[in-house]
Design a protein around this motif. Structure first.
Motif, mmCIF file in Angstrom:
data_model
loop_
_atom_site.group_PDB
_atom_site.id
_atom_site.type_symbol
_atom_site.label_atom_id
_atom_site.label_comp_id
_atom_site.label_asym_id
_atom_site.label_seq_id
_atom_site.Cartn_x
_atom_site.Cartn_y
_atom_site.Cartn_z
ATOM 1 N N TYR A 1 -0.178 3.197 5.292
ATOM 2 C CA TYR A 1 0.645 3.065 4.091
ATOM 3 C C TYR A 1 1.976 2.420 4.469
ATOM 4 N N GLU A 2 2.477 1.538 3.608
ATOM 5 C CA GLU A 2 3.748 0.867 3.866
ATOM 6 C C GLU A 2 4.918 1.535 3.155
ATOM 7 N N ALA B 1 2.063 8.735 7.037
ATOM 8 C CA ALA B 1 1.788 7.583 6.174
ATOM 9 C C ALA B 1 1.625 6.303 6.989
ATOM 10 N N LEU C 1 -1.493 13.763 2.868
ATOM 11 C CA LEU C 1 -1.197 12.873 4.000
ATOM 12 C C LEU C 1 -1.500 13.566 5.323
ATOM 13 N N VAL D 1 6.013 5.358 0.756
ATOM 14 C CA VAL D 1 5.682 6.637 0.127
ATOM 15 C C VAL D 1 6.674 6.828 -1.007
ATOM 16 N N LYS E 1 0.864 -1.181 0.000
ATOM 17 C CA LYS E 1 0.000 0.000 0.000
ATOM 18 C C LYS E 1 0.900 1.230 0.000
ATOM 19 N N THR E 2 0.829 2.023 -1.076
ATOM 20 C CA THR E 2 1.762 3.136 -1.243
ATOM 21 C C THR E 2 1.019 4.451 -1.478
ATOM 22 N N PHE E 3 1.686 5.530 -1.151
ATOM 23 C CA PHE E 3 1.161 6.877 -1.368
ATOM 24 C C PHE E 3 2.188 7.625 -2.202
#
Length: 119
Positions: free
Chosen positions: A84-85, A79, A45, A87, A24-26
């Motif tokens: 999130y894992e 994050a 974020l 960025v 899971k990324t941003f």
């Protein structure tokens, strides 16, 4: 790196043979937000984190933020808190792309492990 809510930071290195599972990324276009008064906040974020915390002002946010970190680099903390894992920063340090791992192992020191300190 890898502790105190800072994350593990990586630069693209073509041919290195190293790969990172993004999960899971941003994506941040740029990690520095120059819009006052939130100059230290990383846009979406930060806004999502404030909503999750049920707060709306910088004054309410400050006591909840990690200590001793440059304000521009609170985004790994945001994050991680949002699940999130990683960025991905498109335009990071000196214009280089960056990946910041924000999974738990990169945000807190390992437990039960001796850290060597020289005499």
């Amino acid at each position: 790196e890898g502790q105190n809510n800072y994350g593990c930071w990586f630069f693209q290195a073509l041919g290195s043979g190293m790969m990172i599972q993004m999960n899971k990324t941003f994506q941040l276009d740029w990690k520095y937000n120059e819009k006052p008064p939130d100059a230290w906040a990383q846009g979406a974020l930060y806004e999502a984190w404030k909503k999750m915390q049920h707060i709306s002002t910088i004054e309410e946010a400050r006591p909840l933020l990690p200590a001793k970190k440059p304000p521009k680099e609170h985004f790994p903390f945001f994050a991680n808190a949002l699940g999130y894992e990683t960025v991905q920063v498109a335009d990071g340090w000196y214009g280089l792309s960056e990946i910041v791992a924000t999974s738990t192992i990169c945000m807190t020191p390992p437990t039960g492990r001796h850290i060597y300190k020289s005499p």
